[in-house]
Design a protein around this motif. Structure first.
Motif, PDB file in Angstrom:
ATOM      1  N   PHE A   7       1.444  -0.543  -0.205  1.00  0.00           N
ATOM      2  CA  PHE A   7       0.336   0.042   0.429  1.00  0.00           C
ATOM      3  C   PHE A   7       0.822   1.241  -0.051  1.00  0.00           C
ATOM      4  CE2 PHE A   7      -2.448   2.955   2.319  1.00  0.00           C
ATOM      5  CZ  PHE A   7      -3.705   3.342   1.258  1.00  0.00           C
ATOM      6  N   ASP A   8       1.894   1.082   0.737  1.00  0.00           N
ATOM      7  CA  ASP A   8       3.236   2.940   0.711  1.00  0.00           C
ATOM      8  C   ASP A   8       3.791   2.537  -0.318  1.00  0.00           C
ATOM      9  OD1 ASP A   8       1.688   3.130   3.378  1.00  0.00           O
ATOM     10  OD2 ASP A   8       3.390   1.877   4.390  1.00  0.00           O
ATOM     11  N   HIS A   9       3.792   1.477  -1.000  1.00  0.00           N
ATOM     12  CA  HIS A   9       4.507   1.509  -2.121  1.00  0.00           C
ATOM     13  C   HIS A   9       3.733   2.310  -3.422  1.00  0.00           C
ATOM     14  CE1 HIS A   9       8.066   0.289  -0.147  1.00  0.00           C
ATOM     15  NE2 HIS A   9       8.046  -1.342  -0.956  1.00  0.00           N
ATOM     16  N   VAL A  10       2.810   1.604  -3.543  1.00  0.00           N
ATOM     17  CA  VAL A  10       2.332   2.012  -4.542  1.00  0.00           C
ATOM     18  C   VAL A  10       1.640   3.846  -4.348  1.00  0.00           C
ATOM     19  CG1 VAL A  10      -0.554   1.766  -5.427  1.00  0.00           C
ATOM     20  CG2 VAL A  10       0.605  -0.104  -5.342  1.00  0.00           C
ATOM     21  N   LEU A  11       1.456   3.922  -3.602  1.00  0.00           N
ATOM     22  CA  LEU A  11       0.783   5.539  -2.856  1.00  0.00           C
ATOM     23  C   LEU A  11       2.342   6.402  -3.428  1.00  0.00           C
ATOM     24  CD1 LEU A  11      -1.276   4.903  -1.622  1.00  0.00           C
ATOM     25  CD2 LEU A  11      -1.671   6.131  -0.033  1.00  0.00           C
ATOM     26  N   GLU A  12       3.433   5.470  -3.209  1.00  0.00           N
ATOM     27  CA  GLU A  12       4.719   6.349  -3.055  1.00  0.00           C
ATOM     28  C   GLU A  12       5.018   6.516  -4.852  1.00  0.00           C
ATOM     29  OE1 GLU A  12       9.865   5.492  -3.269  1.00  0.00           O
ATOM     30  OE2 GLU A  12       8.194   4.658  -1.257  1.00  0.00           O
ATOM     31  N   MET A  13       4.921   5.237  -5.524  1.00  0.00           N
ATOM     32  CA  MET A  13       4.972   6.185  -6.717  1.00  0.00           C
ATOM     33  C   MET A  13       3.623   6.305  -7.693  1.00  0.00           C
ATOM     34  SD  MET A  13       5.066   1.375  -7.850  1.00  0.00           S
ATOM     35  CE  MET A  13       3.917   0.711  -7.217  1.00  0.00           C
ATOM     36  N   GLY A  14       2.791   6.552  -7.075  1.00  0.00           N
ATOM     37  CA  GLY A  14       2.103   7.511  -7.155  1.00  0.00           C
ATOM     38  C   GLY A  14       2.242   8.703  -7.465  1.00  0.00           C
ATOM     39  N   ARG A  15       2.758   8.872  -6.341  1.00  0.00           N
ATOM     40  CA  ARG A  15       2.979  10.433  -6.385  1.00  0.00           C
ATOM     41  C   ARG A  15       4.628  10.772  -6.943  1.00  0.00           C
ATOM     42  NH1 ARG A  15       2.468   8.998  -0.681  1.00  0.00           N
ATOM     43  NH2 ARG A  15       4.327   8.333   0.174  1.00  0.00           N
ATOM     44  N   ALA A  16       5.039   9.879  -7.010  1.00  0.00           N
ATOM     45  CA  ALA A  16       6.423   9.697  -7.917  1.00  0.00           C
ATOM     46  C   ALA A  16       6.384  10.028  -9.297  1.00  0.00           C
ATOM     47  CB  ALA A  16       7.129   9.182  -8.382  1.00  0.00           C
ATOM     48  N   GLN A  17       5.154   9.765  -9.907  1.00  0.00           N
ATOM     49  CA  GLN A  17       4.713   9.458 -11.024  1.00  0.00           C
ATOM     50  C   GLN A  17       3.816  11.063 -11.527  1.00  0.00           C
ATOM     51  OE1 GLN A  17       0.959   7.871 -12.965  1.00  0.00           O
ATOM     52  NE2 GLN A  17       2.641   6.378 -14.187  1.00  0.00           N
ATOM     53  N   THR A  18       2.972  11.327 -10.323  1.00  0.00           N
ATOM     54  CA  THR A  18       2.569  13.086 -10.482  1.00  0.00           C
ATOM     55  C   THR A  18       3.361  14.375 -10.586  1.00  0.00           C
ATOM     56  OG1 THR A  18       0.433  12.051  -9.309  1.00  0.00           O
ATOM     57  CG2 THR A  18       0.904  14.600  -9.054  1.00  0.00           C
ATOM     58  N   ASP A  19       4.479  13.947  -9.924  1.00  0.00           N
ATOM     59  CA  ASP A  19       5.374  14.665  -9.453  1.00  0.00           C
ATOM     60  C   ASP A  19       6.661  14.939 -10.908  1.00  0.00           C
ATOM     61  OD1 ASP A  19       4.643  15.434  -6.914  1.00  0.00           O
ATOM     62  OD2 ASP A  19       7.013  13.843  -6.285  1.00  0.00           O
ATOM     63  N   ALA A  20       6.573  13.755 -11.807  1.00  0.00           N
ATOM     64  CA  ALA A  20       7.395  13.346 -13.344  1.00  0.00           C
ATOM     65  C   ALA A  20       6.319  14.858 -14.144  1.00  0.00           C
ATOM     66  CB  ALA A  20       7.309  11.742 -13.093  1.00  0.00           C
ATOM     67  N   TYR A  21       5.183  14.369 -13.792  1.00  0.00           N
ATOM     68  CA  TYR A  21       3.740  14.663 -15.309  1.00  0.00           C
ATOM     69  C   TYR A  21       4.558  16.102 -14.557  1.00  0.00           C
ATOM     70  CZ  TYR A  21       1.417  10.340 -16.335  1.00  0.00           C
ATOM     71  OH  TYR A  21       0.636   9.774 -17.235  1.00  0.00           O
ATOM     72  N   ARG A  22       3.881  16.888 -12.894  1.00  0.00           N
ATOM     73  CA  ARG A  22       4.007  17.737 -13.270  1.00  0.00           C
ATOM     74  C   ARG A  22       5.447  18.764 -13.775  1.00  0.00           C
ATOM     75  NH1 ARG A  22      -0.783  19.926 -12.943  1.00  0.00           N
ATOM     76  NH2 ARG A  22      -2.378  19.364 -10.961  1.00  0.00           N
ATOM     77  N   SER A  23       6.560  17.869 -13.592  1.00  0.00           N
ATOM     78  CA  SER A  23       7.534  18.663 -13.968  1.00  0.00           C
ATOM     79  C   SER A  23       7.733  18.844 -15.174  1.00  0.00           C
ATOM     80  CB  SER A  23       8.931  18.042 -13.119  1.00  0.00           C
ATOM     81  OG  SER A  23       9.164  16.374 -13.967  1.00  0.00           O
ATOM     82  N   TRP A  24       7.564  18.270 -16.046  1.00  0.00           N
ATOM     83  CA  TRP A  24       6.970  18.680 -17.672  1.00  0.00           C
ATOM     84  C   TRP A  24       5.851  19.107 -17.939  1.00  0.00           C
ATOM     85  CZ3 TRP A  24      11.651  18.504 -20.088  1.00  0.00           C
ATOM     86  CH2 TRP A  24      12.485  17.934 -19.553  1.00  0.00           C
ATOM     87  N   GLU A  25       4.910  19.936 -17.357  1.00  0.00           N
ATOM     88  CA  GLU A  25       3.962  20.346 -17.395  1.00  0.00           C
ATOM     89  C   GLU A  25       3.214  21.343 -18.601  1.00  0.00           C
ATOM     90  OE1 GLU A  25      -0.096  22.625 -15.518  1.00  0.00           O
ATOM     91  OE2 GLU A  25       1.673  21.506 -14.614  1.00  0.00           O
ATOM     92  N   HIS A  26       5.049  22.083 -18.232  1.00  0.00           N
ATOM     93  CA  HIS A  26       5.059  23.280 -19.455  1.00  0.00           C
ATOM     94  C   HIS A  26       4.838  22.502 -21.147  1.00  0.00           C
ATOM     95  CE1 HIS A  26       9.225  21.916 -18.186  1.00  0.00           C
ATOM     96  NE2 HIS A  26       9.742  22.639 -19.792  1.00  0.00           N
ATOM     97  N   LEU A  27       5.699  21.456 -20.649  1.00  0.00           N
ATOM     98  CA  LEU A  27       5.779  20.808 -22.342  1.00  0.00           C
ATOM     99  C   LEU A  27       4.635  20.095 -23.198  1.00  0.00           C
ATOM    100  CD1 LEU A  27       7.722  20.197 -24.648  1.00  0.00           C
ATOM    101  CD2 LEU A  27       8.898  18.242 -23.430  1.00  0.00           C
ATOM    102  N   SER A  28       3.780  19.917 -21.796  1.00  0.00           N
ATOM    103  CA  SER A  28       2.114  18.965 -21.835  1.00  0.00           C
ATOM    104  C   SER A  28       1.480  20.164 -22.423  1.00  0.00           C
ATOM    105  CB  SER A  28       1.730  18.457 -20.857  1.00  0.00           C
ATOM    106  OG  SER A  28       3.077  17.738 -20.384  1.00  0.00           O
ATOM    107  N   ARG A  29       1.631  20.780 -22.303  1.00  0.00           N
ATOM    108  CA  ARG A  29       0.832  22.513 -22.571  1.00  0.00           C
ATOM    109  C   ARG A  29       0.674  23.113 -23.988  1.00  0.00           C
ATOM    110  NH1 ARG A  29      -3.286  22.373 -18.844  1.00  0.00           N
ATOM    111  NH2 ARG A  29      -2.563  22.035 -16.485  1.00  0.00           N
ATOM    112  N   LEU A  30       2.200  22.193 -24.312  1.00  0.00           N
ATOM    113  CA  LEU A  30       2.358  23.339 -25.756  1.00  0.00           C
ATOM    114  C   LEU A  30       1.877  22.837 -26.502  1.00  0.00           C
ATOM    115  CD1 LEU A  30       6.275  23.526 -26.012  1.00  0.00           C
ATOM    116  CD2 LEU A  30       4.932  25.065 -25.908  1.00  0.00           C
ATOM    117  N   ALA A  31       0.919  21.995 -26.249  1.00  0.00           N
ATOM    118  CA  ALA A  31      -0.375  21.088 -27.560  1.00  0.00           C
ATOM    119  C   ALA A  31      -1.581  21.512 -27.015  1.00  0.00           C
ATOM    120  CB  ALA A  31       0.682  19.647 -27.482  1.00  0.00           C
ATOM    121  N   PRO A  32      -2.567  21.817 -27.466  1.00  0.00           N
ATOM    122  CA  PRO A  32      -3.921  22.393 -27.143  1.00  0.00           C
ATOM    123  C   PRO A  32      -4.642  20.405 -26.732  1.00  0.00           C
ATOM    124  CG  PRO A  32      -4.084  22.755 -29.423  1.00  0.00           C
ATOM    125  CD  PRO A  32      -2.361  21.675 -29.131  1.00  0.00           C
ATOM    126  N   GLY A  33      -4.338  19.536 -27.684  1.00  0.00           N
ATOM    127  CA  GLY A  33      -4.727  18.227 -27.314  1.00  0.00           C
ATOM    128  C   GLY A  33      -5.683  17.920 -26.330  1.00  0.00           C
TER     129      GLY A  33
END
Length: 273
Positions: free
Chosen positions: A247-273
């Motif tokens: 349970f702890d590991h899954v939550l930790e992996m989820g947080r890490a994935q969210t952090d990774a998405y956020r760190s590249w949010e500027h690149l994601s938002r260059l596209a309108p889709g």
């Protein structure tokens, strides 16, 4: 459901499947226990006369699955709880695996589970509802070196099971994706197919083996109480992580994935889709 439930469990000769079968029998329920080799189930059947039916079944064979489910439903007059548990491990790097190994692995871990789900749904609907537990893994949310195809099969089963839950709920059938943690099931020994190692991956293979470590995993029986409580819930969750550390590991992996998405949010938002 009736007070005495009827279970159909695949991969029931050892590991988690065996533990769930024993827990169901201890609760006074009846069990059809399916496995490719049912010899290990004979003693258990002798201990519970008339309440455990061993069923020889290879879930990779779709025709055999449909025939086997018909026999399972006839054994006690229906099905209440289905545990889609049968599976194995393909251990090795993606490049190392042969086509035959990959297809054989997914035939059991993914397609076999799909065949079981397809075969049991008419019986659960006829019963007016029931429970379908789709056994996946706490690591199905992402791939990892040496166990990539195991994760791929479980991730695919996760996705299909989400759709299946939506499709079946109108008939009173509750589907739960049971994300199991690490238990001493024999998955990495008797349940494993190994690739032929390529020398290019020797260093990574050593690092992965060191990461897996020598820690002793808990026994499968320790997971059974959570599953027994799960099937008794009137409104069970669609997903359940089984294992405190997992349970702890899954939550930790989820947080890490969210952090990774956020760190590249500027690149994601260059596209309108």
């Amino acid at each position: 459901m009736s007070k005495s439930r009827i279970w159909f469990i695949t991969g029931a000769s050892r590991g988690l499947g065996r533990a769930f079968a024993e827990a169901a029998l201890a609760a006074g329920d009846r069990v059809v226990a399916a496995a490719r080799n049912v010899e290990p189930l004979e003693e258990l059947a002798d201990q519970h006369p008339g309440r455990l039916v061993p069923l020889a079944l290879d879930v990779a064979d779709r025709g055999a699955v449909f025939d086997g489910v018909e026999r399972a439903a006839a054994a006690f007059g229906g099905l209440d709880v289905v545990v889609n548990n049968a599976g194995g491990m393909l251990y090795g790097m993606v490049e190392e695996a042969t086509e035959e190994q990959i297809r054989a692995h997914l035939d059991v871990n993914f397609f076999g589970a799909v065949w079981v789900a397809q075969a049991v749904l008419p019986h659960l609907r006829a019963r007016g509802g029931g429970r379908l537990l789709q056994v996946t893994s706490m690591g199905s949310g992402g791939g990892m070196a040496t166990v990539g195809f195991y994760g791929a099969g479980k991730a695919a089963l996760d996705s299909v099971s989400e759709a299946l839950a939506m499709e079946a709920e109108g008939y009173g059938v509750k589907v739960t994706i049971v994300q199991m943690g690490g238990y001493n099931t024999g998955l990495f020994t008797t349940g494993t197919t190994n690739t032929d190692p390529l020398p290019e991956y020797a260093a990574l293979r050593t690092r992965m083996e060191e990461m897996w470590g020598d820690a002793v995993a808990p026994e499968p029986a320790t997971a059974a109480p959570a599953v027994m409580e799960l099937v008794a819930l009137p409104d069970p969750p669609r997903r359940l992580i089984v294992g405190s550390q997992s349970f702890d590991h899954v939550l930790e992996m989820g947080r890490a994935q969210t952090d990774a998405y956020r760190s590249w949010e500027h690149l994601s938002r260059l596209a309108p889709g």
